[in-house]
Design an enzyme around this catalytic site. Structure first.
Site, PDB file in Angstrom:
ATOM      1  CE1 TYR A  48     -63.776  41.083 -38.284  1.00 29.99           C
ATOM      2  CE2 TYR A  48     -63.883  40.454 -40.594  1.00 29.99           C
ATOM      3  CZ  TYR A  48     -63.951  41.426 -39.613  1.00 29.99           C
ATOM      4  OH  TYR A  48     -64.202  42.728 -39.971  1.00 29.99           O
ATOM      5  CE  LYS A  51     -67.019  43.223 -38.416  1.00 32.93           C
ATOM      6  NZ  LYS A  51     -67.488  44.478 -37.803  1.00 32.93           N
TER       7      LYS A  51
END
Length: 359
Positions: free
Chosen positions: A202, A206
């Site tokens: 993840y 980001k």
């Protein structure tokens, strides 16, 4: 993280200085002009059917904005629109609609914006806020690389596609130069400021979004149009997405996050909107995210040169105590529980036990 609230170093003068500086910023916010007026403006929000996106839509509706909600699920969107409409400041004049779109798909943004501008009577949108995202935590090389690619598609490319499409409209050679700014708001994560074990699939997406925004903040300076870019860095949000995230989250990740405050979508959206109204570029909504922000400014635009510079000098002292504490917990966990390939079944069993006990 728990070390930010439970460790003895939090009683030292650094925290006192932090409180003073935060108080200065807060007092300044009360005296400053709203730099994100939305009454009568048209705002498009992706990921608007639940969680932070829906909360932001409701709060902006209560400030008088026209709202375009975007998500993949039309049933959820219809329910979300009803909630957003019920919060309207001027229910007789504000307008609301929704469009379905999958932000993980290439070239989704331009057709979506075409429909949105048409609905807006041919007028350019005033604000685009990219909230859509998802997290499926796990050990990075214990799961297929496709897990990372899939999260990159929605968490980075979803925002990048929209940024590319809307900036080409707002900054076109024939686009008007207006006194009031257009606003592009990208939603990253506190994990882009400080990585945590278990978020390998993840965090890269980001972090890439932050890098893109930092670059855009410079590129926009060469265009005559008045366009602002902002980045929001939420921490843990208590939402349906957070519940889904916890199904795959390794137990060691939960250990590191133990004690972290889980903010409601309303609190996070409210904090983000306050940051936008203050004209902030780098918007954090939780205490430890503020600390991560000051510890990793790099080439990012400063919100307040005095406060950010002082805290950027002081926060490295914090990490002398905090980082070894985190690393020691991870090492201890590894010695106790063995090879990570054995964790999954144990973690699933533990998660299911907790779910049953909470039912």
């Amino acid at each position: 993280m728990d070390f930010l609230s439970n460790s003895s170093w939090t009683t030292n003068p650094l925290i006192a200085l932090l409180i003073v500086l935060l108080s200065t910023v807060i007092m300044g916010a009360f005296l400053s002009k709203n730099q994100f007026p939305v009454e009568g403006k048209t705002i498009l929000i992706t990921g608007a059917s639940e969680g932070m996106g829906l909360s932001a839509a409701r709060q902006l509706s209560s400030k008088g904005a026209n709202i375009i909600l975007v998500s993949r699920d039309s049933t959820k969107l219809a329910k979300a629109q009803a909630l957003v409409e019920s919060a309207a400041l001027h229910p007789q004049t504000q307008r609301f609609t929704y469009f379905t779109a999958d932000v993980s798909q290439p070239d989704y943004a331009a057709p979506l914006l075409s429909k949105a501008v048409s609905w807006n009577n041919g007028q350019a949108l005033d604000v685009v806020w990219c909230v859509a995202g998802t997290s499926t935590p796990d050990f990075w090389f214990e799961v297929p690389l496709q897990r990372t690619r899939a999260q990159m598609d929605i968490n980075f490319w979803g925002g990048a596609e929209m940024a590319h499409a809307i900036l080409r409209l707002w900054c076109a050679p024939d686009a008007p130069v207006l006194p009031e700014a257009k606003h592009l708001v990208l939603t990253s994560s506190a994990l882009a400021l400080f990585p945590v074990i278990g978020y390998g699939p993840y965090t890269p997406a980001k972090s890439a979004l932050r890098g893109l925004a930092d670059t855009l903040s410079q590129e926009l300076l060469v265009y005559p149009q008045n366009v602002k870019v902002h980045v929001v860095y939420p921490a843990s949000i208590g939402s349906p997405g957070f519940d889904r995230e916890n199904r795959t989250k390794p137990a060691v990740t939960k250990l590191i996050e133990e004690g972290d405050p889980v903010q409601t979508p309303d609190v996070v959206a409210s904090g983000a909107i306050r940051g936008l109204e203050r004209g902030q570029y780098f918007i954090t909504t939780a205490l430890f995210a503020h600390i991560f922000h000051w510890g990793s400014l790099g080439g990012s635009i400063r919100n307040n040169w005095l406060v950010d510079t002082i805290m950027a000098c002081l926060i490295p002292i914090v990490w002398i105590f905090a980082l070894p504490d985190i690393l020691s917990k991870i090492k201890k966990y590894g010695k106790t529980h063995g090879h990570p390939s054995l964790y999954r079944e144990k973690d699933i069993e533990e998660f299911e036990k907790k779910q049953k006990s909470n039912a």
